[in-house]
Design a protein around this motif. Structure first.
Motif, mmCIF file in Angstrom:
data_model
loop_
_atom_site.group_PDB
_atom_site.id
_atom_site.type_symbol
_atom_site.label_atom_id
_atom_site.label_comp_id
_atom_site.label_asym_id
_atom_site.label_seq_id
_atom_site.Cartn_x
_atom_site.Cartn_y
_atom_site.Cartn_z
ATOM 1 N N GLN A 77 0.955 -1.159 0.011
ATOM 2 C CA GLN A 77 -0.092 0.097 0.044
ATOM 3 C C GLN A 77 0.904 1.268 -0.004
ATOM 4 N N ARG A 78 1.907 1.153 0.729
ATOM 5 C CA ARG A 78 2.598 2.565 0.923
ATOM 6 C C ARG A 78 3.570 2.621 -0.386
ATOM 7 N N ALA A 79 3.979 1.701 -1.317
ATOM 8 C CA ALA A 79 4.416 1.731 -2.366
ATOM 9 C C ALA A 79 3.577 2.213 -3.421
ATOM 10 N N GLN A 80 2.415 1.756 -3.624
ATOM 11 C CA GLN A 80 1.477 2.232 -4.417
ATOM 12 C C GLN A 80 1.102 3.910 -4.164
ATOM 13 N N LEU A 81 0.930 4.225 -2.781
ATOM 14 C CA LEU A 81 0.689 5.644 -2.579
ATOM 15 C C LEU A 81 1.831 6.477 -3.112
ATOM 16 N N LEU A 82 3.122 5.966 -2.719
ATOM 17 C CA LEU A 82 4.517 6.715 -2.923
ATOM 18 C C LEU A 82 4.456 7.135 -4.599
ATOM 19 N N HIS A 83 4.043 5.943 -5.427
ATOM 20 C CA HIS A 83 4.157 6.087 -6.703
ATOM 21 C C HIS A 83 2.959 7.114 -7.384
ATOM 22 N N ARG A 84 1.808 6.977 -6.501
ATOM 23 C CA ARG A 84 0.574 7.988 -6.938
ATOM 24 C C ARG A 84 1.042 9.398 -6.562
ATOM 25 N N ARG A 85 1.809 9.662 -5.415
ATOM 26 C CA ARG A 85 2.268 10.886 -5.197
ATOM 27 C C ARG A 85 3.368 11.623 -6.169
ATOM 28 N N ALA A 86 4.193 10.444 -6.669
ATOM 29 C CA ALA A 86 5.088 10.711 -7.323
ATOM 30 C C ALA A 86 4.525 11.178 -8.751
ATOM 31 N N MET A 87 3.666 10.563 -9.387
ATOM 32 C CA MET A 87 2.862 11.184 -10.463
ATOM 33 C C MET A 87 2.346 12.576 -10.340
ATOM 34 N N THR A 88 1.700 12.807 -9.056
ATOM 35 C CA THR A 88 1.159 13.897 -8.863
ATOM 36 C C THR A 88 2.155 15.162 -8.762
ATOM 37 N N PHE A 89 3.232 14.865 -7.954
ATOM 38 C CA PHE A 89 4.665 15.821 -8.229
ATOM 39 C C PHE A 89 4.984 15.890 -9.850
ATOM 40 N N ASP A 90 4.968 14.939 -10.468
ATOM 41 C CA ASP A 90 5.292 15.102 -11.719
ATOM 42 C C ASP A 90 4.562 16.214 -12.573
ATOM 43 N N TYR A 91 2.997 15.873 -12.420
ATOM 44 C CA TYR A 91 2.293 16.549 -12.965
ATOM 45 C C TYR A 91 2.255 18.101 -12.556
ATOM 46 N N LEU A 92 2.808 18.407 -11.500
ATOM 47 C CA LEU A 92 2.906 19.788 -10.969
ATOM 48 C C LEU A 92 4.260 20.260 -11.407
#
Length: 305
Positions: A77-92
């Motif tokens: 779960q933590r890995a999935q959330l970290l990757h999702r946050r990474a994509m959010t950082f990327d889009y910003l």
């Protein structure tokens, strides 16, 4: 043909006059020049208001961070959330923070194909091509049917000057969906590096059948010479439903206008177009990711003249 930093209100169209003759002088620094690039017709560069930061993404970033710090999560779960946050950082437009999260996700879940794919994109964008190839090869090993891995490995090979390898990957990507105009476009650019004449012949054979995306088809019409620069740019303005969609379309249009200008040796004009693409702030688009790489390639061409 693309970028710059200009203050402009939404919907205003500005005409830039900047084209030119290059004197018969040896190489000179591109920042120290007085010459103006001349074309048969001056390029009209129409500007769009850069995209602002998406507030929804900012709120999502806060929520994901709160979950990562406060929720009880297992490694998956933590890995999935970290990757999702990474994509959010990327889009910003925050690639360094995204890269930190991607690496943390892979430490928790070493078999995470999507994280390797993201890692490969960041390595390629940074010019660390060996790392990019290793990451993309990991994706293929873990998930051979990944939708975009051959596109992005092809881009890494293309920008590393490995055009035959790039052509192979772009061919695999093209045959997955021949109706996608952007797959035709990148197959053409790799083929052009190996045999320009044959590449154009293939492009003229393929473009009419690549009708799966109306906007991409307009870019193909430009590449085969059916429409000119200004017509392509004005099509973006005419067919965009709002400022966000306009920024997306112009990010792509200016990038491909820049590619063609560079092929024609119109280097200063190409630099303008790449700068225009960068100015849209459409961070997730590959055209925005590689506009700076293209800009640096053009500068290198000018230095060796």
């Amino acid at each position: 043909m693309l970028l710059r930093k200009l203050l402009i209100t939404s919907g205003i169209v500005v005409l830039l006059s900047a084209c030119a003759t290059t004197p018969d002088h040896p190489a000179r620094d591109v920042t120290d020049r007085n010459e103006v690039e001349v074309r048969d017709s001056a390029a009209q560069l129409y500007l769009v208001e850069p995209l602002p930061a998406d507030q929804n993404l900012e709120f999502e970033l806060l929520q994901l961070t709160e979950l990562l710090y406060k929720a009880e999560l297992d490694d998956e779960q933590r890995a999935q959330l970290l990757h999702r946050r990474a994509m959010t950082f990327d889009y910003l437009g925050l690639p360094t923070l995204a890269l930190v999260d991607i690496n943390q996700a892979l430490e928790l879940k070493p078999g995470m194909a999507e994280a390797y794919h993201s890692l490969g994109i960041y390595y390629a964008q940074a010019g660390e091509y060996q790392g990019a190839f290793e990451a993309f090869d990991s994706v293929i090993e873990l998930q051979p049917d990944h939708e975009f891995v051959y596109l992005n490995r092809g881009l890494a090979a293309y920008y590393n000057g490995q055009y035959e390898l790039a052509l192979g990957d772009f061919a695999d990507y093209y045959f997955q969906e021949p109706s996608d105009p952007f797959r035709v476009i990148w197959h053409y650019f790799a083929a052009y590096q190996l045999n320009p004449g044959r590449a154009y012949e293939q492009l003229t054979e393929q473009w009419e059948f690549a009708d799966g995306n109306a906007w991409g088809q307009m870019i193909l019409r430009f590449l085969v010479g059916e429409i000119d620069d200004e017509t392509l740019v004005m099509a973006a303005f005419e067919n965009a439903s709002d400022q966000r969609e306009l920024a997306y379309k112009l990010c792509e249009a200016y990038f491909y206008l820049g590619k063609v200008a560079a092929q024609q040796g119109l280097y200063y004009q190409a630099m303008n177009y790449f700068k225009l693409s960068l100015s849209t702030n459409v961070f997730p688009y590959l055209e925005h990711r590689y506009a700076r790489t293209e800009l640096n390639r053009v500068r290198d061409q000018l230095r060796v003249q």
